[in-house]
Design an enzyme around this catalytic site. Structure first.
Site, PDB file in Angstrom:
ATOM      1  N   ASP A 261       0.835  -1.200   0.000  1.00 27.71           N
ATOM      2  CA  ASP A 261       0.000   0.000   0.000  1.00 27.71           C
ATOM      3  C   ASP A 261       0.871   1.252   0.000  1.00 27.71           C
ATOM      4  O   ASP A 261       1.670   1.456   0.918  1.00 27.71           O
ATOM      5  CB  ASP A 261      -0.881   0.010   1.270  1.00 27.71           C
ATOM      6  CG  ASP A 261      -1.757   1.256   1.330  1.00 27.71           C
ATOM      7  OD1 ASP A 261      -2.787   1.276   0.635  1.00 27.71           O
ATOM      8  OD2 ASP A 261      -1.409   2.210   2.063  1.00 27.71           O
TER       9      ASP A 261
ATOM     10  N   TYR B  63       2.840   9.879  -0.150  1.00 30.67           N
ATOM     11  CA  TYR B  63       3.988   9.338   0.594  1.00 30.67           C
ATOM     12  C   TYR B  63       5.313   9.654  -0.111  1.00 30.67           C
ATOM     13  O   TYR B  63       6.377   9.510   0.486  1.00 30.67           O
ATOM     14  CB  TYR B  63       3.886   7.815   0.793  1.00 30.67           C
ATOM     15  CG  TYR B  63       2.607   7.330   1.446  1.00 30.67           C
ATOM     16  CD1 TYR B  63       1.744   8.202   2.089  1.00 30.67           C
ATOM     17  CD2 TYR B  63       2.268   5.984   1.425  1.00 30.67           C
ATOM     18  CE1 TYR B  63       0.567   7.756   2.675  1.00 30.67           C
ATOM     19  CE2 TYR B  63       1.096   5.531   2.015  1.00 30.67           C
ATOM     20  CZ  TYR B  63       0.241   6.420   2.628  1.00 30.67           C
ATOM     21  OH  TYR B  63      -0.914   5.975   3.201  1.00 30.67           O
TER      22      TYR B  63
ATOM     23  N   HIS C  45      -7.577   9.380  -2.030  1.00 32.52           N
ATOM     24  CA  HIS C  45      -6.953   9.333  -0.700  1.00 32.52           C
ATOM     25  C   HIS C  45      -7.858   9.945   0.386  1.00 32.52           C
ATOM     26  O   HIS C  45      -7.944   9.443   1.507  1.00 32.52           O
ATOM     27  CB  HIS C  45      -5.623  10.085  -0.744  1.00 32.52           C
ATOM     28  CG  HIS C  45      -4.683   9.713   0.357  1.00 32.52           C
ATOM     29  ND1 HIS C  45      -3.328   9.723   0.204  1.00 32.52           N
ATOM     30  CD2 HIS C  45      -4.884   9.313   1.645  1.00 32.52           C
ATOM     31  CE1 HIS C  45      -2.742   9.350   1.339  1.00 32.52           C
ATOM     32  NE2 HIS C  45      -3.679   9.104   2.223  1.00 32.52           N
TER      33      HIS C  45
ATOM     34  N   LYS D  45      -2.695   5.784  -4.192  1.00 27.83           N
ATOM     35  CA  LYS D  45      -3.803   6.716  -3.992  1.00 27.83           C
ATOM     36  C   LYS D  45      -3.515   8.039  -4.677  1.00 27.83           C
ATOM     37  O   LYS D  45      -2.354   8.489  -4.702  1.00 27.83           O
ATOM     38  CB  LYS D  45      -4.031   6.968  -2.487  1.00 27.83           C
ATOM     39  CG  LYS D  45      -4.045   5.709  -1.670  1.00 27.83           C
ATOM     40  CD  LYS D  45      -4.237   5.958  -0.182  1.00 27.83           C
ATOM     41  CE  LYS D  45      -3.887   4.721   0.626  1.00 27.83           C
ATOM     42  NZ  LYS D  45      -2.466   4.587   0.959  1.00 27.83           N
TER      43      LYS D  45
HETATM   44  N1  NAP Z   1      -5.261   6.178   3.794  1.00 26.82           N
HETATM   45  C1  NAP Z   1      -4.696   6.929   4.707  1.00 26.82           C
HETATM   46  O1  NAP Z   1      -5.066   8.091   4.922  1.00 26.82           O
HETATM   47  C2  NAP Z   1      -3.578   6.343   5.526  1.00 26.82           C
HETATM   48  C3  NAP Z   1      -3.123   7.020   6.675  1.00 26.82           C
HETATM   49  C4  NAP Z   1      -2.116   6.443   7.433  1.00 26.82           C
HETATM   50  C5  NAP Z   1      -1.563   5.229   7.039  1.00 26.82           C
HETATM   51  N2  NAP Z   1      -1.992   4.589   5.900  1.00 26.82           N
HETATM   52  C6  NAP Z   1      -1.410   3.274   5.464  1.00 26.82           C
HETATM   53  O2  NAP Z   1      -1.450   2.359   6.551  1.00 26.82           O
HETATM   54  C7  NAP Z   1      -0.132   1.884   6.812  1.00 26.82           C
HETATM   55  C8  NAP Z   1       0.067   1.552   8.286  1.00 26.82           C
HETATM   56  O3  NAP Z   1      -0.195   2.652   9.109  1.00 26.82           O
HETATM   57  P1  NAP Z   1       0.945   3.395   9.940  1.00 26.82           P
HETATM   58  O4  NAP Z   1       2.210   3.329   9.178  1.00 26.82           O
HETATM   59  O5  NAP Z   1       0.376   4.697  10.339  1.00 26.82           O
HETATM   60  O6  NAP Z   1       1.059   2.626  11.319  1.00 26.82           O
HETATM   61  P2  NAP Z   1       1.052   1.121  11.878  1.00 26.82           P
HETATM   62  O7  NAP Z   1       1.294   0.119  10.824  1.00 26.82           O
HETATM   63  O8  NAP Z   1      -0.148   1.012  12.730  1.00 26.82           O
HETATM   64  O9  NAP Z   1       2.308   1.197  12.850  1.00 26.82           O
HETATM   65  C9  NAP Z   1       3.596   1.334  12.365  1.00 26.82           C
HETATM   66  C10 NAP Z   1       4.540   1.485  13.558  1.00 26.82           C
HETATM   67  O10 NAP Z   1       4.482   0.310  14.362  1.00 26.82           O
HETATM   68  C11 NAP Z   1       5.783  -0.267  14.466  1.00 26.82           C
HETATM   69  N3  NAP Z   1       5.601  -1.741  14.380  1.00 26.82           N
HETATM   70  C12 NAP Z   1       5.313  -2.475  13.287  1.00 26.82           C
HETATM   71  N4  NAP Z   1       5.183  -3.772  13.601  1.00 26.82           N
HETATM   72  C13 NAP Z   1       5.407  -3.867  14.934  1.00 26.82           C
HETATM   73  C14 NAP Z   1       5.429  -4.961  15.844  1.00 26.82           C
HETATM   74  N5  NAP Z   1       5.183  -6.207  15.447  1.00 26.82           N
HETATM   75  N6  NAP Z   1       5.697  -4.686  17.150  1.00 26.82           N
HETATM   76  C15 NAP Z   1       5.938  -3.403  17.574  1.00 26.82           C
HETATM   77  N7  NAP Z   1       5.920  -2.346  16.757  1.00 26.82           N
HETATM   78  C16 NAP Z   1       5.663  -2.582  15.436  1.00 26.82           C
HETATM   79  C17 NAP Z   1       6.577   0.278  13.304  1.00 26.82           C
HETATM   80  O11 NAP Z   1       7.941   0.410  13.646  1.00 26.82           O
HETATM   81  P3  NAP Z   1       9.135  -0.226  12.747  1.00 26.82           P
HETATM   82  O12 NAP Z   1       8.924   0.246  11.337  1.00 26.82           O
HETATM   83  O13 NAP Z   1      10.356   0.325  13.370  1.00 26.82           O
HETATM   84  O14 NAP Z   1       9.011  -1.723  12.877  1.00 26.82           O
HETATM   85  C18 NAP Z   1       5.960   1.659  13.125  1.00 26.82           C
HETATM   86  O15 NAP Z   1       6.539   2.587  14.032  1.00 26.82           O
HETATM   87  C19 NAP Z   1       0.750   3.043   6.335  1.00 26.82           C
HETATM   88  O16 NAP Z   1       2.097   2.673   6.217  1.00 26.82           O
HETATM   89  C20 NAP Z   1       0.052   3.401   5.050  1.00 26.82           C
HETATM   90  O17 NAP Z   1       0.379   2.478   4.029  1.00 26.82           O
HETATM   91  C21 NAP Z   1      -3.004   5.129   5.166  1.00 26.82           C
END
Ligand code: NAP
Length: 282
Positions: free
Chosen positions: A44, A49, A107, A74
């Protein structure tokens, strides 16, 4: 990898790899190659980004065949509208070096509080996406951050229903999102959960930690499995191989009814999901 089926009968992997905050650089290409090697088949990204080039490079370098991968990106919010959507999609496809995108999403909807003609802008954007779909450049169309108001408005003019709505979801905000989840499910829009691990606070919550201990799993695995058991695809992001692996290792346990209920009703530990009615960004 387990798949879900969308309302257009196309399949989508049950877990995706998130790429927000990964910069456009060779390390990101390697991170995505690592994720694919660990078993992720769905990636994704988003124009916002700024890493579509790196995502595309990884896909092209990967030993896994393109048709076995599911790539979602997106539209950038500054590019909504018919002509600009066509142009920005072309830019994304060229920068990624791909022949098609599996899932292309708006988005963030043009917000009612910010644009007098918000319905028209979203309808025009969708019409451009339908054209790209009919030309075979996009396999499935989706939206992100659409609340019921924006989905209802889009329905008035859309010829193709959204296959997916990507929303903010993690333990602690289920109750805020429950009516939207029920609405989407009732209309056949598959949900994907962004930020499924929430702010760090969710992974440190006593409730999540004690459930994790009970199942011999990590707090992150509990958050992700909870999404899957709701029929929602989580999109965890991790830069570390050990966590990438952990975030896919979800299929040897099932959360029982009581624990699902407990997580559904957990108090919010992070921020509320943002509402497009009163929020806009570029
Ligand atoms: N559509 C939208 O508006 C929107 C908005 C926000 C996000 N997104 C999408 O959703 C994806 C995920 O959301 P996100 O990046 O906000 O946050 P997330 O996946 O909820 O959390 C990521 C964080 O958690 C840590 N992490 C990952 N696996 C872990 C584990 N097993 N144990 C402990 N910590 C862990 C990562 O650190 P490390 O990398 O250091 O492991 C990172 O700091 C984004 O990357 C993006 O593709 C979409």
């Amino acid at each position: 990898m387990l798949n879900f089926t969308m309302n257009n009968q196309k399949r989508i992997p049950a877990i995706a790899f998130g790429t927000w905050r990964l910069p456009d650089c060779p390390e990101t290409v390697q991170t995505i190659l690592n994720a694919i090697r660990e078993g992720y088949r769905s990636i994704d990204t988003a124009a916002k980004y700024g890493n579509e080039r790196s995502v595309g490079a990884a896909i092209r370098q990967s030993p896994v065949a393109r048709e076995e991968l599911f790539i979602a990106t997106k539209l950038r919010n500054t590019q909504r509208g018919y002509d600009s959507t066509l142009r920005d999609f072309d830019r994304a496809l060229t920068e990624m070096g791909l022949e098609y995108i599996d899932l292309y999403m708006i988005h963030w909807p043009a917000s009612a509080d910010f644009y007098d003609n918000w319905e028209q802008i979203n309808a025009d954007t969708w019409r451009a996406m339908e054209r790209l779909h009919d030309e075979g450049l996009i396999r499935s169309l989706g939206v992100s951050n659409f609340t019921q108001r924006y989905l209802d408005a889009l329905k008035k003019t859309a010829n193709i229903a959204p296959a997916v709505n990507q929303i903010s979801l993690h333990p602690g905000i289920y109750q805020n999102q429950q009516s939207l989840i029920e609405y989407c499910t009732g209309h056949g829009y598959l949900l994907t959960a962004y930020s499924p691990l929430g702010a760090g606070a969710v992974l440190q919550s006593d409730s999540i930690c004690s459930i994790a201990e009970k199942y011999g799993k990590s707090p992150a695995q509990i958050c992700l499995k909870w999404c899957l058991q709701h029929g929602i695809i989580p999109l965890p992001k991790s830069s570390t191989v050990e966590r990438m692996r952990q975030n896919l290792d979800l299929f040897d346990f099932t959360l029982d009814k009581e624990d699902m209920h407990l997580i559904d009703h957990m108090a919010n530990l992070g921020s509320e999901p943002r509402n497009p009615d009163n929020c806009d960004f570029d």
